[in-house]
Write an enzyme that holds these catalytic residues in place. Structure first.
Site, PDB file in Angstrom:
ATOM      1  N   LEU A  64       0.855  -1.199  -0.149  1.00 49.75           N
ATOM      2  CA  LEU A  64       0.009   0.549   0.205  1.00 49.75           C
ATOM      3  C   LEU A  64       0.875   0.881  -0.109  1.00 49.75           C
ATOM      4  CD1 LEU A  64      -2.408  -1.696   2.743  1.00 49.75           C
ATOM      5  CD2 LEU A  64      -3.028  -0.890   0.718  1.00 49.75           C
ATOM      6  N   PRO A  65       0.593   2.470  -0.312  1.00 49.57           N
ATOM      7  CA  PRO A  65       0.790   3.965  -0.340  1.00 49.57           C
ATOM      8  C   PRO A  65       1.791   4.031   0.264  1.00 49.57           C
ATOM      9  CG  PRO A  65      -1.262   3.706  -1.815  1.00 49.57           C
ATOM     10  CD  PRO A  65      -1.247   2.444  -0.707  1.00 49.57           C
ATOM     11  N   THR A  95       7.046   1.004   1.919  1.00 47.98           N
ATOM     12  CA  THR A  95       7.534   1.037   2.591  1.00 47.98           C
ATOM     13  C   THR A  95       6.606   2.206   3.612  1.00 47.98           C
ATOM     14  OG1 THR A  95       8.613   1.336   0.497  1.00 47.98           O
ATOM     15  CG2 THR A  95       9.448   3.282   2.103  1.00 47.98           C
ATOM     16  N   LYS A 170      15.069  -0.312   3.896  1.00 47.59           N
ATOM     17  CA  LYS A 170      14.952   0.542   2.843  1.00 47.59           C
ATOM     18  C   LYS A 170      14.749   2.758   2.850  1.00 47.59           C
ATOM     19  CE  LYS A 170      11.712   1.720  -1.095  1.00 47.59           C
ATOM     20  NZ  LYS A 170      12.399   0.586  -1.677  1.00 47.59           N
ATOM     21  N   LYS A 245       7.679  10.766   0.665  1.00 42.46           N
ATOM     22  CA  LYS A 245       7.103  10.255   1.720  1.00 42.46           C
ATOM     23  C   LYS A 245       8.479   9.820   1.984  1.00 42.46           C
ATOM     24  CE  LYS A 245       6.369   6.474   0.974  1.00 42.46           C
ATOM     25  NZ  LYS A 245       5.560   5.542   1.086  1.00 42.46           N
TER      26      LYS A 245
HETATM   27  P1  NAD Z   1       0.555   2.794  -5.797  1.00 44.09           P
HETATM   28  O1  NAD Z   1       0.064   3.863  -5.026  1.00 44.09           O
HETATM   29  O2  NAD Z   1       0.813   2.124  -6.536  1.00 44.09           O
HETATM   30  O3  NAD Z   1      -0.842   2.199  -5.259  1.00 44.09           O
HETATM   31  C1  NAD Z   1      -1.344   1.539  -4.358  1.00 44.09           C
HETATM   32  C2  NAD Z   1      -2.305   0.614  -4.025  1.00 44.09           C
HETATM   33  O4  NAD Z   1      -3.775   0.801  -2.888  1.00 44.09           O
HETATM   34  C3  NAD Z   1      -3.461   1.513  -5.231  1.00 44.09           C
HETATM   35  O5  NAD Z   1      -3.903   0.762  -6.485  1.00 44.09           O
HETATM   36  C4  NAD Z   1      -4.058   1.827  -4.516  1.00 44.09           C
HETATM   37  O6  NAD Z   1      -6.118   2.103  -4.990  1.00 44.09           O
HETATM   38  C5  NAD Z   1      -4.893   0.830  -2.609  1.00 44.09           C
HETATM   39  N1  NAD Z   1      -5.335   1.390  -1.723  1.00 44.09           N
HETATM   40  C6  NAD Z   1      -4.843   2.337  -1.664  1.00 44.09           C
HETATM   41  N2  NAD Z   1      -5.241   2.417   0.181  1.00 44.09           N
HETATM   42  C7  NAD Z   1      -6.190   1.106   0.017  1.00 44.09           C
HETATM   43  C8  NAD Z   1      -7.090   0.382   1.121  1.00 44.09           C
HETATM   44  N3  NAD Z   1      -7.607   1.051   2.215  1.00 44.09           N
HETATM   45  N4  NAD Z   1      -7.220  -0.530   0.458  1.00 44.09           N
HETATM   46  C9  NAD Z   1      -7.018  -1.541  -0.812  1.00 44.09           C
HETATM   47  N5  NAD Z   1      -5.938  -0.954  -1.226  1.00 44.09           N
HETATM   48  C10 NAD Z   1      -5.377   0.243  -1.236  1.00 44.09           C
HETATM   49  O7  NAD Z   1       1.870   2.428  -5.164  1.00 44.09           O
HETATM   50  P2  NAD Z   1       2.989   1.565  -5.872  1.00 44.09           P
HETATM   51  O8  NAD Z   1       4.227   2.287  -6.525  1.00 44.09           O
HETATM   52  O9  NAD Z   1       2.189   0.060  -5.627  1.00 44.09           O
HETATM   53  O10 NAD Z   1       3.646   1.361  -4.283  1.00 44.09           O
HETATM   54  C11 NAD Z   1       3.274   0.591  -2.792  1.00 44.09           C
HETATM   55  C12 NAD Z   1       4.934   0.769  -2.039  1.00 44.09           C
HETATM   56  O11 NAD Z   1       5.650   0.497  -2.428  1.00 44.09           O
HETATM   57  C13 NAD Z   1       4.548   2.307  -1.315  1.00 44.09           C
HETATM   58  O12 NAD Z   1       5.072   2.540  -0.310  1.00 44.09           O
HETATM   59  C14 NAD Z   1       5.689   2.724  -1.980  1.00 44.09           C
HETATM   60  O13 NAD Z   1       6.975   3.903  -1.156  1.00 44.09           O
HETATM   61  C15 NAD Z   1       6.802   1.551  -2.492  1.00 44.09           C
HETATM   62  N6  NAD Z   1       7.770   1.562  -3.593  1.00 44.09           N
HETATM   63  C16 NAD Z   1       7.251   1.508  -4.634  1.00 44.09           C
HETATM   64  C17 NAD Z   1       8.457   1.358  -5.538  1.00 44.09           C
HETATM   65  C18 NAD Z   1       7.787   1.905  -7.464  1.00 44.09           C
HETATM   66  O14 NAD Z   1       8.381   1.465  -7.864  1.00 44.09           O
HETATM   67  N7  NAD Z   1       6.406   2.615  -7.842  1.00 44.09           N
HETATM   68  C19 NAD Z   1       9.621   0.522  -5.336  1.00 44.09           C
HETATM   69  C20 NAD Z   1       8.788   0.138  -4.051  1.00 44.09           C
HETATM   70  C21 NAD Z   1       8.511   0.761  -3.078  1.00 44.09           C
END
Ligand code: NAD
Length: 298
Positions: A64-65, A95, A170, A245
């Site tokens: 999740l975000p 994260t 991380k 963040k």
């Molecule tokens: P994103 O915003 O693309 O996806 C998050 C998903 O969570 C969305 O589909 C959203 O609808 C869902 N969501 C939000 N609240 C929710 C709830 N209450 N119930 C169910 N679903 C819910 O984010 P992402 O890029 O997939 O990143 C996810 C995590 O991974 C973050 O913490 C980010 O910091 C970390 N991360 C991301 C990357 C990257 O390259 N994108 C790399 C490493 C780590």
């Protein structure tokens, strides 16, 4: 194994896809109905609610975000801990910072569930290819139990120590990533402003002492790397607001231990400026576009 996977965004969707490919049985959940549909077409069972999603699960994974989303999904009303069977491990790959991970672990343990923080590195490309690095915090027995599942989504599965330590690793990585992306953006902007071809310049950096992931895999200059966000209008990838963040979480951890982070603070300020201009959803490598709008150095 029956796995409940919650959060099907840029990272979660391909990670869940790799668990399906490895033969696991998945129930999935996301607030975004289109994301749920996409995973259903790959063979996952779309959950109607968190309760329905964790019903019968032998492991719960969240992606999740930010901390508030993870806390709500795991600890909140109608959340995972209200329905999941005791003994089922909960693995958060988001994260969220060490303090939140430790708090969630305490809540999970009070319900009879072990908790591991397992944030990832490798970007959306690594998520799709199943080559992520997982930085795991939690006790050794739990690490050994969840490792085979994480290996379906990643290549390097590293035990970082007690719960929260995956988040520490991380944050240190992303602090450096945020800084190197600004540095590569400066070098690419300077070189091309002097008439240098972007691909030639990147090729030299990538075989010289400036080489880093921000340059050789994710170069911010459009057209240098096919498939990098810079070559598709900075869409997808890792959002400016997610980088912001993570830098904020690194700053919080630094304040707690009185650690000065001058480069991190400068990078945080630049991403904050870019986000304030309404660009928070773009990939973080778009920071190169902010540089073009700044006054030149004295
Ligand atoms: P994103 O915003 O693309 O996806 C998050 C998903 O969570 C969305 O589909 C959203 O609808 C869902 N969501 C939000 N609240 C929710 C709830 N209450 N119930 C169910 N679903 C819910 O984010 P992402 O890029 O997939 O990143 C996810 C995590 O991974 C973050 O913490 C980010 O910091 C970390 N991360 C991301 C990357 C990257 O390259 N994108 C790399 C490493 C780590």
């Amino acid at each position: 194994m029956k796995i409940a996977f919650i959060g099907l965004g840029n990272m979660g969707a391909p990670m869940a896809g790799n668990l399906l490919k490895a033969g696991h049985e998945l129930a999935v959940y996301d607030l975004d109905a289109a994301a749920l549909d996409r995973l259903a077409t790959q063979g996952a069972r779309p959950g109607a609610s968190l309760a329905d999603t964790v019903d019968g699960a032998e492991m719960v994974i969240t992606m999740l975000p930010a901390a508030r989303h993870v806390d709500k999904v795991i600890n909140g009303e109608g959340g995972v801990l209200g329905y999941v069977q005791p003994g089922v491990p909960i693995v958060d790959c988001s994260t969220i910072g060490p303090a939140t991970a430790r708090q969630l672990s305490a809540s999970a343990q009070a319900h009879g569930n072990a908790f591991a923080d397992a944030p990832v590195s490798g970007g959306t490309g690594g998520a799709a290819a199943g080559t992520l690095t997982f930085m795991v915090g939690g006790d050794e027995a739990l690490f050994e139990r969840i490792k085979p599942v994480l290996q379906c989504m990643g290549r390097n599965i590293v035990h970082c120590g007690a719960v929260g330590n995956g988040q520490v690793a991380k944050l240190c990585n992303n602090l450096l990533l945020g800084v190197t992306m600004v540095g590569v953006s400066e070098a690419m902007s300077l070189g091309t402003s002097q008439g240098m071809d972007a691909k030639v310049l990147a090729g030299i950096i990538n075989t010289s002492t400036g080489r880093c992931w921000s340059s050789d895999t994710y170069n911010p200059f459009p057209g240098v790397i096919d498939g990098a966000p810079a070559s598709r209008g900075y869409t997808g990838g890792f959002g400016v607001d997610l980088m912001l963040k993570d830098l904020g979480l690194a700053m919080d951890a630094a304040h707690e231990k009185h650690q000065p982070l001058p480069m991190g603070a400068l990078a945080q300020d630049l991403y904050q400026q870019w986000s304030s201009q309404g660009q928070g959803a773009l990939d973080f490598s778009s920071i190169i576009k902010l540089l073009a709008t700044l006054p030149s150095s004295p």
